[in-house]
Design a protein around this motif. Structure first.
Motif, PDB file in Angstrom:
ATOM      1  N   ILE A 475       9.583 -50.325 -44.653  1.00  0.00           N
ATOM      2  CA  ILE A 475       9.751 -51.219 -43.513  1.00  0.00           C
ATOM      3  C   ILE A 475      10.389 -50.478 -42.346  1.00  0.00           C
ATOM      4  O   ILE A 475       9.988 -50.637 -41.180  1.00  0.00           O
ATOM      5  N   GLU A 476      11.398 -49.663 -42.647  1.00  0.00           N
ATOM      6  CA  GLU A 476      12.038 -48.893 -41.577  1.00  0.00           C
ATOM      7  C   GLU A 476      11.045 -47.944 -40.921  1.00  0.00           C
ATOM      8  O   GLU A 476      11.085 -47.717 -39.710  1.00  0.00           O
ATOM      9  N   GLY A 477      10.135 -47.389 -41.732  1.00  0.00           N
ATOM     10  CA  GLY A 477       9.109 -46.519 -41.144  1.00  0.00           C
ATOM     11  C   GLY A 477       8.204 -47.286 -40.191  1.00  0.00           C
ATOM     12  O   GLY A 477       7.869 -46.785 -39.099  1.00  0.00           O
ATOM     13  N   LEU A 478       7.812 -48.497 -40.559  1.00  0.00           N
ATOM     14  CA  LEU A 478       6.971 -49.312 -39.672  1.00  0.00           C
ATOM     15  C   LEU A 478       7.724 -49.692 -38.403  1.00  0.00           C
ATOM     16  O   LEU A 478       7.154 -49.723 -37.310  1.00  0.00           O
ATOM     17  N   VAL A 479       9.010 -50.002 -38.561  1.00  0.00           N
ATOM     18  CA  VAL A 479       9.811 -50.360 -37.388  1.00  0.00           C
ATOM     19  C   VAL A 479       9.904 -49.187 -36.416  1.00  0.00           C
ATOM     20  O   VAL A 479       9.827 -49.357 -35.191  1.00  0.00           O
ATOM     21  N   GLU A 480      10.067 -47.964 -36.946  1.00  0.00           N
ATOM     22  CA  GLU A 480      10.134 -46.792 -36.071  1.00  0.00           C
ATOM     23  C   GLU A 480       8.824 -46.607 -35.305  1.00  0.00           C
ATOM     24  O   GLU A 480       8.821 -46.288 -34.111  1.00  0.00           O
ATOM     25  N   GLN A 481       7.696 -46.789 -36.009  1.00  0.00           N
ATOM     26  CA  GLN A 481       6.405 -46.698 -35.325  1.00  0.00           C
ATOM     27  C   GLN A 481       6.291 -47.756 -34.228  1.00  0.00           C
ATOM     28  O   GLN A 481       5.793 -47.485 -33.126  1.00  0.00           O
ATOM     29  N   LEU A 482       6.771 -48.955 -34.541  1.00  0.00           N
ATOM     30  CA  LEU A 482       6.710 -50.036 -33.565  1.00  0.00           C
ATOM     31  C   LEU A 482       7.545 -49.709 -32.334  1.00  0.00           C
ATOM     32  O   LEU A 482       7.105 -49.907 -31.195  1.00  0.00           O
ATOM     33  N   LYS A 483       8.738 -49.189 -32.553  1.00  0.00           N
ATOM     34  CA  LYS A 483       9.604 -48.839 -31.413  1.00  0.00           C
ATOM     35  C   LYS A 483       8.953 -47.787 -30.538  1.00  0.00           C
ATOM     36  O   LYS A 483       8.994 -47.866 -29.298  1.00  0.00           O
ATOM     37  N   GLU A 484       8.339 -46.769 -31.156  1.00  0.00           N
ATOM     38  CA  GLU A 484       7.698 -45.706 -30.378  1.00  0.00           C
ATOM     39  C   GLU A 484       6.545 -46.253 -29.539  1.00  0.00           C
ATOM     40  O   GLU A 484       6.399 -45.919 -28.361  1.00  0.00           O
ATOM     41  N   ARG A 485       5.737 -47.109 -30.105  1.00  0.00           N
ATOM     42  CA  ARG A 485       4.594 -47.645 -29.376  1.00  0.00           C
ATOM     43  C   ARG A 485       5.027 -48.570 -28.246  1.00  0.00           C
ATOM     44  O   ARG A 485       4.446 -48.570 -27.164  1.00  0.00           O
ATOM     45  N   LEU A 486       6.051 -49.401 -28.508  1.00  0.00           N
ATOM     46  CA  LEU A 486       6.536 -50.293 -27.457  1.00  0.00           C
ATOM     47  C   LEU A 486       7.210 -49.528 -26.340  1.00  0.00           C
ATOM     48  O   LEU A 486       7.111 -49.909 -25.168  1.00  0.00           O
ATOM     49  N   ALA A 487       7.888 -48.445 -26.679  1.00  0.00           N
ATOM     50  CA  ALA A 487       8.534 -47.630 -25.646  1.00  0.00           C
ATOM     51  C   ALA A 487       7.503 -46.980 -24.744  1.00  0.00           C
ATOM     52  O   ALA A 487       7.732 -46.782 -23.539  1.00  0.00           O
ATOM     53  N   ALA A 495       1.588 -53.525 -24.681  1.00  0.00           N
ATOM     54  CA  ALA A 495       2.440 -53.778 -25.847  1.00  0.00           C
ATOM     55  C   ALA A 495       1.720 -54.649 -26.868  1.00  0.00           C
ATOM     56  O   ALA A 495       1.789 -54.401 -28.077  1.00  0.00           O
ATOM     57  N   GLN A 496       1.010 -55.668 -26.382  1.00  0.00           N
ATOM     58  CA  GLN A 496       0.264 -56.534 -27.286  1.00  0.00           C
ATOM     59  C   GLN A 496      -0.832 -55.754 -28.000  1.00  0.00           C
ATOM     60  O   GLN A 496      -1.047 -55.906 -29.200  1.00  0.00           O
ATOM     61  N   GLY A 497      -1.523 -54.891 -27.241  1.00  0.00           N
ATOM     62  CA  GLY A 497      -2.553 -54.061 -27.859  1.00  0.00           C
ATOM     63  C   GLY A 497      -1.974 -53.110 -28.896  1.00  0.00           C
ATOM     64  O   GLY A 497      -2.581 -52.879 -29.951  1.00  0.00           O
ATOM     65  N   ALA A 498      -0.785 -52.557 -28.620  1.00  0.00           N
ATOM     66  CA  ALA A 498      -0.148 -51.667 -29.585  1.00  0.00           C
ATOM     67  C   ALA A 498       0.222 -52.408 -30.860  1.00  0.00           C
ATOM     68  O   ALA A 498       0.077 -51.872 -31.972  1.00  0.00           O
ATOM     69  N   LEU A 499       0.688 -53.661 -30.722  1.00  0.00           N
ATOM     70  CA  LEU A 499       1.014 -54.457 -31.897  1.00  0.00           C
ATOM     71  C   LEU A 499      -0.220 -54.720 -32.760  1.00  0.00           C
ATOM     72  O   LEU A 499      -0.181 -54.564 -33.987  1.00  0.00           O
ATOM     73  N   LEU A 500      -1.313 -55.088 -32.117  1.00  0.00           N
ATOM     74  CA  LEU A 500      -2.541 -55.363 -32.865  1.00  0.00           C
ATOM     75  C   LEU A 500      -3.064 -54.111 -33.549  1.00  0.00           C
ATOM     76  O   LEU A 500      -3.503 -54.142 -34.703  1.00  0.00           O
ATOM     77  N   GLU A 501      -3.018 -53.002 -32.836  1.00  0.00           N
ATOM     78  CA  GLU A 501      -3.499 -51.748 -33.424  1.00  0.00           C
ATOM     79  C   GLU A 501      -2.639 -51.331 -34.607  1.00  0.00           C
ATOM     80  O   GLU A 501      -3.146 -50.898 -35.650  1.00  0.00           O
ATOM     81  N   LEU A 502      -1.319 -51.483 -34.473  1.00  0.00           N
ATOM     82  CA  LEU A 502      -0.424 -51.124 -35.565  1.00  0.00           C
ATOM     83  C   LEU A 502      -0.633 -52.044 -36.764  1.00  0.00           C
ATOM     84  O   LEU A 502      -0.578 -51.596 -37.914  1.00  0.00           O
ATOM     85  N   ALA A 503      -0.887 -53.332 -36.489  1.00  0.00           N
ATOM     86  CA  ALA A 503      -1.114 -54.277 -37.582  1.00  0.00           C
ATOM     87  C   ALA A 503      -2.352 -53.907 -38.390  1.00  0.00           C
ATOM     88  O   ALA A 503      -2.407 -54.106 -39.600  1.00  0.00           O
ATOM     89  N   GLN A 504      -3.371 -53.361 -37.735  1.00  0.00           N
ATOM     90  CA  GLN A 504      -4.587 -52.963 -38.432  1.00  0.00           C
ATOM     91  C   GLN A 504      -4.398 -51.662 -39.205  1.00  0.00           C
ATOM     92  O   GLN A 504      -5.006 -51.442 -40.247  1.00  0.00           O
ATOM     93  N   GLN A 505      -3.527 -50.775 -38.691  1.00  0.00           N
ATOM     94  CA  GLN A 505      -3.358 -49.459 -39.302  1.00  0.00           C
ATOM     95  C   GLN A 505      -2.262 -49.431 -40.364  1.00  0.00           C
ATOM     96  O   GLN A 505      -2.266 -48.576 -41.236  1.00  0.00           O
ATOM     97  N   ALA A 506      -1.310 -50.384 -40.261  1.00  0.00           N
ATOM     98  CA  ALA A 506      -0.153 -50.341 -41.155  1.00  0.00           C
ATOM     99  C   ALA A 506      -0.561 -50.732 -42.569  1.00  0.00           C
ATOM    100  O   ALA A 506      -0.902 -51.870 -42.829  1.00  0.00           O
ATOM    101  N   SER A 507      -0.549 -49.787 -43.458  1.00  0.00           N
ATOM    102  CA  SER A 507      -0.909 -50.070 -44.858  1.00  0.00           C
ATOM    103  C   SER A 507      -0.157 -49.113 -45.775  1.00  0.00           C
ATOM    104  O   SER A 507      -0.757 -48.303 -46.470  1.00  0.00           O
ATOM    105  N   ASP A 508       1.171 -49.176 -45.744  1.00  0.00           N
ATOM    106  CA  ASP A 508       1.992 -48.307 -46.578  1.00  0.00           C
ATOM    107  C   ASP A 508       1.848 -48.758 -48.031  1.00  0.00           C
ATOM    108  O   ASP A 508       2.223 -49.880 -48.380  1.00  0.00           O
ATOM    109  N   PRO A 509       1.324 -47.918 -48.915  1.00  0.00           N
ATOM    110  CA  PRO A 509       1.103 -48.340 -50.314  1.00  0.00           C
ATOM    111  C   PRO A 509       2.409 -48.672 -51.034  1.00  0.00           C
ATOM    112  O   PRO A 509       2.422 -49.481 -51.955  1.00  0.00           O
TER     113      PRO A 509
END
Length: 535
Positions: A475-487, A495-509
């Motif tokens: 979760i912390e890894g996803l949060v870091e990615q989110l912070k970088e994209r929003l920044a 920002a909305q596009g970055a959220l959608l793109e991250l939601a599609q790519q985020a799949s930490d096993p």
């Protein structure tokens, strides 16, 4: 001052004296008669093939008569085609000004006044007659009685009264005595349906549905013949070996008439037996029923793009939504096509006649406003604003369809006594729960400052604690990615596009596996608690 010469979209000069006349009214003895043929009577595969070839070769009359008959005689085709046309005709229609100048606004208001006519919906249905037949030609009868050019009537004209240029197969011509004539500029709304690429006469849905219409008619005819005799006993007449031809004729007549006359007389020595129809089970009837239903389903797919909304069968809500989305795509395409036609053939001529040629023109838009998930928008704003995203109050008001407050007295505020939200946007209850959990993890009480060890604590069972601990790294890894994209985002849209793109790519096993194990453990704990519960 000389009246300026106006040109249509093909560069042809208009003739103002023609605009107020009806140039394609029906006649009794000419080529534009209201009487029509009926090629559907006795239709066979060979005749249907000839009719379709004739249409391709420039003689579409019999094909158009067949298309009209299909709408009158096939209830299912009439239903789905009517649904598709009426769905677009009932969509909101608005005018978008060319720019913010007063002149552009005045032009837009002029066109909006035309859209307020009660007849507009029926006129749109007439324009959309092209959906089934491939094309439609609607005559504009202009009115200049009040010093301005106004489209007083939009008259649907029978497509049989038109043909296409032999050279390109796309330019419609009006049938006249002798040679067909080009359509007068600023006088016609010519809508070509684009169900498929190619010649307009081959783009209508009637051509697509014609074969199913034919085959279903064969099945229904046989079905009715079957029903007519289904279950009736076979009337079997028996004559003796030495019966004469006259006696045989009498017996045959009696057998034929006994079904309707109920009574008959026959010579002595002859017998009429009634043999029950055994073995004609429901499977014979189902054969016709299944084929007719299958043919209707094919027509639904061709016209609506799906058949789940017309055939009520078992299925999930999600499947119905998917099918509805396909239908929405077709609705949007039809709306854009008719918008382009009306802008070219009606809106621009109205502006040119009343305001003169323009650099840019107001646009008529047929279609629904794009729906937005307001709950998701609100949740996203609550998450992004504390992280530094800049969201305007006016933009949020427009998204929710709310007028902006005029002054502080008109401002909507939280109810008195409600929970106060700190400037950082953190929910007080959530902050208290998190503080309690952090204090408990550190070995302290996590309670109130007064020292009550049970006050405000969040008690977690060992399974939940272990799951949260295991899930923390991914979760912390996803949060870091989110912070970088929003920044890196420079606007709310980015920002909305970055959220959608991250939601599609985020799949930490690791996170997926942790959640699976936690769910299994929670279910096992629940089963154990139920088993150990005392009666």
């Amino acid at each position: 001052m000389a009246t300026p010469v106006l040109l249509d979209h093909l560069g042809r000069p208009i003739q103002r004296q023609v605009l107020q006349q009806e140039v394609a009214a029906p006649t009794v003895t000419g080529v534009r008669q209201v009487m029509t043929g009926h090629p559907e009577v006795g239709l066979t595969p060979q005749r249907l093939a000839r009719i379709l070839r004739e249409a391709e070769e420039g003689e579409p009359t019999r094909y158009l008569e067949l298309a009209e008959a299909m709408e009158e005689k096939d209830l299912h085709y009439a239903s789905v085609l009517g649904t598709r046309k009426r769905q677009v005709a009932q969509l909101p229609v608005k005018v978008v000004a060319a720019d913010d100048s007063p002149e552009a606004q005045r032009q837009a208001e002029f066109l909006e006044a035309f859209l307020e006519r009660d007849e507009l919906q029926d006129e749109l249905v007439d324009v959309l007659d092209a959906t089934g037949k491939g094309y439609s030609c609607t005559e504009i009868v202009w009115d200049f009685s009040e010093g301005q050019w106004w489209p007083a009537r939009l008259e649907w004209r029978d497509p049989r009264w038109f043909t296409f240029d032999r050279e390109d197969g796309r330019t419609p011509l009006l049938r006249e005595m002798g040679e067909p004539q080009p359509l007068a500029p600023f006088k016609w709304i010519t809508h070509l349906a684009k169900a498929k690429s190619g010649l307009p006469i081959r783009g209508g849905l009637a051509r697509l549905a014609a074969w199913m219409y034919l085959f279903k008619n064969y099945a229904v005819k046989d079905w009715i013949s079957f029903i007519e005799v289904y279950g009736m006993p076979i009337r079997l007449g028996k004559y003796h070996a030495g019966a004469s031809n006259e006696e045989k004729a009498i017996l045959l007549s009696a057998v034929r008439n006994i079904g309707t006359d109920v009574g008959a007389i026959i010579p002595e020595g002859m017998v009429i037996e009634f043999v029950e129809a055994i073995g004609k089970g429901s499977s014979s009837i189902d054969l016709y029923d299944r084929f007719a239903a299958w043919a209707d389903a094919q027509i639904s797919k061709g016209v609506l793009g799906q058949n789940l909304t017309t055939e009520v069968k078992g299925g999930s809500y999600a499947a119905a939504q998917v099918h509805n989305d396909v239908r929405q795509d077709i609705e949007t395409a039809d709306a854009k096509q008719v918008s382009a036609t009306l802008n070219r053939d009606l809106m621009r001529p109205a502006i040119d006649l009343n305001f003169g040629p323009q650099q840019s023109y107001p646009r008529l838009v047929v279609g629904r406003e794009e729906e937005q998930d307001l709950r998701m928008l609100l949740a996203g704003v609550k998450t992004l604003v504390p992280l530094g995203a800049r969201v305007s109050k006016s933009g949020m008001a427009r998204a929710f369809g709310l007028p902006e407050a005029v002054d502080d007295q008109d401002l909507l505020t939280a109810p008195a006594g409600g929970p106060a939200v700190p400037p950082d946007g953190t929910d007080p209850a959530l902050a208290k729960a998190l503080a309690a959990r952090q204090g408990d993890s550190a070995g302290g009480t996590g309670g109130d400052p007064g020292g009550d060890p049970g006050a405000g604590q969040v008690v977690l069972d060992p399974a939940a604690e272990a799951a949260m601990k295991a899930a923390r790294p991914p979760i912390e890894g996803l949060v870091e990615q989110l912070k970088e994209r929003l920044a890196a985002a420079g606007s709310w849209e980015e920002a909305q596009g970055a959220l959608l793109e991250l939601a599609q790519q985020a799949s930490d096993p690791r996170l997926v596996e942790t959640m699976r194990e936690a769910l299994v453990l929670a279910e096992l704990q629940g089963m154990d608690a139920i088993a150990s519960r005392k009666p």
